[in-house]
Motif scaffolding. Structure first.
Motif, mmCIF file in Angstrom:
data_model
loop_
_atom_site.group_PDB
_atom_site.id
_atom_site.type_symbol
_atom_site.label_atom_id
_atom_site.label_comp_id
_atom_site.label_asym_id
_atom_site.label_seq_id
_atom_site.Cartn_x
_atom_site.Cartn_y
_atom_site.Cartn_z
ATOM 1 N N SER B 94 0.834 -1.297 0.073
ATOM 2 C CA SER B 94 -0.012 -0.339 0.204
ATOM 3 C C SER B 94 0.840 0.910 0.452
ATOM 4 C CB SER B 94 -1.007 0.302 1.412
ATOM 5 O OG SER B 94 -0.180 0.018 2.374
ATOM 6 N N SER B 95 0.373 2.488 -1.037
ATOM 7 C CA SER B 95 1.095 3.513 -0.641
ATOM 8 C C SER B 95 0.212 4.679 -0.385
ATOM 9 C CB SER B 95 1.869 3.730 -2.144
ATOM 10 O OG SER B 95 0.701 3.932 -2.593
ATOM 11 N N LEU B 96 0.824 6.379 0.241
ATOM 12 C CA LEU B 96 -0.094 6.997 -0.214
ATOM 13 C C LEU B 96 0.265 8.023 -0.227
ATOM 14 C CD1 LEU B 96 -1.742 8.781 1.259
ATOM 15 C CD2 LEU B 96 -0.285 9.286 3.070
ATOM 16 N N ALA B 97 1.468 8.675 -0.802
ATOM 17 C CA ALA B 97 2.162 9.040 -1.657
ATOM 18 C C ALA B 97 3.698 9.640 -1.442
ATOM 19 C CB ALA B 97 0.589 10.768 -1.904
ATOM 20 N N PRO B 98 4.480 10.016 -2.094
ATOM 21 C CA PRO B 98 4.438 9.831 -3.521
ATOM 22 C C PRO B 98 5.040 8.544 -3.635
ATOM 23 C CG PRO B 98 5.577 11.711 -3.600
ATOM 24 C CD PRO B 98 5.653 10.933 -2.091
ATOM 25 N N ARG B 99 3.796 7.612 -4.089
ATOM 26 C CA ARG B 99 4.927 6.589 -4.963
ATOM 27 C C ARG B 99 5.306 5.632 -4.050
ATOM 28 N NH1 ARG B 99 2.524 10.113 -7.895
ATOM 29 N NH2 ARG B 99 1.422 10.049 -9.298
ATOM 30 N N GLU B 100 5.460 5.214 -2.583
ATOM 31 C CA GLU B 100 6.576 4.657 -1.495
ATOM 32 C C GLU B 100 5.664 3.115 -1.638
ATOM 33 O OE1 GLU B 100 8.920 6.263 1.188
ATOM 34 O OE2 GLU B 100 9.413 4.593 2.560
ATOM 35 N N GLN B 101 6.388 2.507 -1.816
ATOM 36 C CA GLN B 101 5.298 1.129 -1.553
ATOM 37 C C GLN B 101 5.487 0.241 0.111
ATOM 38 O OE1 GLN B 101 5.508 -0.645 -4.946
ATOM 39 N NE2 GLN B 101 3.220 0.020 -5.361
ATOM 40 N N TYR B 102 4.866 0.753 0.804
ATOM 41 C CA TYR B 102 5.059 -0.519 1.979
ATOM 42 C C TYR B 102 4.589 -2.049 1.870
ATOM 43 C CZ TYR B 102 5.979 4.033 3.885
ATOM 44 O OH TYR B 102 7.269 5.211 4.611
ATOM 45 N N PHE B 103 5.315 -3.352 1.704
ATOM 46 C CA PHE B 103 5.055 -4.084 1.386
ATOM 47 C C PHE B 103 4.750 -5.612 2.758
ATOM 48 C CE2 PHE B 103 5.597 -5.080 -2.872
ATOM 49 C CZ PHE B 103 6.436 -3.882 -3.196
ATOM 50 N N GLY B 104 3.642 -6.083 2.637
ATOM 51 C CA GLY B 104 3.064 -6.816 3.530
ATOM 52 C C GLY B 104 4.180 -8.463 3.770
ATOM 53 N N PRO B 105 3.956 -9.403 4.502
ATOM 54 C CA PRO B 105 5.099 -10.295 4.404
ATOM 55 C C PRO B 105 4.646 -11.747 3.313
ATOM 56 C CG PRO B 105 3.450 -10.015 5.691
ATOM 57 C CD PRO B 105 3.495 -9.236 5.211
ATOM 58 N N GLY B 106 3.510 -11.138 2.242
ATOM 59 C CA GLY B 106 3.108 -12.322 1.533
ATOM 60 C C GLY B 106 2.584 -13.046 1.823
ATOM 61 N N THR B 107 1.583 -14.093 1.520
ATOM 62 C CA THR B 107 1.275 -15.554 1.276
ATOM 63 C C THR B 107 1.785 -16.090 0.148
ATOM 64 O OG1 THR B 107 -1.010 -14.343 2.143
ATOM 65 C CG2 THR B 107 -1.043 -16.499 0.918
ATOM 66 N N ARG B 108 2.024 -17.386 0.879
ATOM 67 C CA ARG B 108 3.004 -18.650 0.212
ATOM 68 C C ARG B 108 2.010 -19.300 -0.325
ATOM 69 N NH1 ARG B 108 7.608 -19.581 -1.076
ATOM 70 N NH2 ARG B 108 8.693 -18.403 0.629
ATOM 71 N N LEU B 109 1.425 -19.352 -1.665
ATOM 72 C CA LEU B 109 0.334 -20.489 -2.100
ATOM 73 C C LEU B 109 1.458 -22.147 -2.440
ATOM 74 C CD1 LEU B 109 -2.318 -21.181 -2.264
ATOM 75 C CD2 LEU B 109 -2.600 -19.717 -5.355
ATOM 76 N N THR B 110 0.887 -22.872 -2.415
ATOM 77 C CA THR B 110 1.618 -23.970 -2.914
ATOM 78 C C THR B 110 -0.177 -24.725 -3.597
ATOM 79 O OG1 THR B 110 3.479 -23.864 -1.210
ATOM 80 C CG2 THR B 110 2.540 -25.997 -2.390
ATOM 81 N N VAL B 111 -0.390 -25.108 -4.541
ATOM 82 C CA VAL B 111 -0.785 -25.566 -5.399
ATOM 83 C C VAL B 111 -0.690 -27.149 -5.831
ATOM 84 C CG1 VAL B 111 -3.123 -26.305 -6.509
ATOM 85 C CG2 VAL B 111 -1.804 -23.706 -6.716
ATOM 86 N N THR B 112 -1.251 -28.012 -4.950
ATOM 87 C CA THR B 112 -0.742 -29.245 -4.768
ATOM 88 C C THR B 112 -1.030 -30.511 -6.641
ATOM 89 O OG1 THR B 112 -2.076 -30.515 -3.003
ATOM 90 C CG2 THR B 112 0.465 -29.718 -2.695
#
Lengths: 113, 112
Positions: B94-112
């Protein structure tokens, strides 16, 4: 359309040696430029950014980058690397008129003891 | 303050099942992004929300992928009929301005 090129996919460097990670972008208008770092098993965090003004930008952990408009480059440099700098580095670009950010493919920096 | 959070952190699903990935952006941030990061690859842009504007869906790889953002805050990325090639880490920023993004830790998806 914007695009970002990071020509070096992997860069090994000895500890305390200098390093330069290359980034070139394509855009027909003015741009904002960023470098992000992703340490092993961690999320991305901002290293530094260029929005306007001085073309030499200093960031965290002793990194700096220089915006060169004529060469459409934004190379990242550090005069002396540490083991803890081992990480993936991403260059990114966006245009002032639009928030969409495009990332390069990343450069894996490995610091060798 | 609280950063960007994502849930679940890991998701293992069987091929053909639907999955929902959630992102809670930083409060007050008007822009929200979804990216996909495959093993050893860069960040692939998926979708971008900005305020009340129509989202930029230009990065969604197929019509099996969709995303919504409710009330200008929480976002859900839905993948229908998952395939093995969908296995990746899905990152939200997510970001407010200008364009500096703050990232989450992510979701690791594994499809078996």
């Amino acid at each position: 359309a914007q695009s970002v090129t990071q020509l070096d996919s992997q860069v090994p460097v000895f500890e305390e040696a200098p390093v330069e990670l290359r980034c070139n972008y394509s855009s027909s208008v003015s741009v904002y430029l960023f470098w992000y770092v992703q340490y092993p098993n961690q999320g991305l965090q901002l290293l530094l950014k260029y929005l306007s003004g001085s073309t030499l930008v200093k960031g965290i952990n002793g990194f700096e980058a220089e915006f060169n408009k004529s060469q459409t480059s934004f190379h990242l440099r550090k005069p002396s690397v540490h083991i803890s700098d081992t990480a993936e580095y991403f260059c990114a670009v966006s245009e002032p008129s639009y928030d969409k950010v495009i990332f390069g493919p990343g450069t894996s920096l490995s610091v060798i003891p | 303050g609280a950063g960007v959070s994502q849930s679940p952190s890991n998701k293992v699903t069987e091929k053909g099942k639907d999955v929902e990935l959630r992102c809670d952006p930083i409060s007050g941030h008007t822009a929200l992004y979804w990216y996909r990061q495959s093993l050893g690859q860069g960040l692939e842009f998926l979708i971008y929300f900005q305020g009340n504007s129509a989202p930029d869906k230009s990065g969604l790889p197929s019509d099996r992928f969709s995303a919504e953002r409710t009330g200008g805050s929480v976002s859900t990325l839905t993948i229908q009929r998952t395939q093995q090639e969908d296995s990746a880490v899905y990152l939200c920023a997510s970001s407010l301005a200008p364009r500096e993004q703050y990232f989450g830790p992510g979701t690791r998806l594994t499809v078996t």
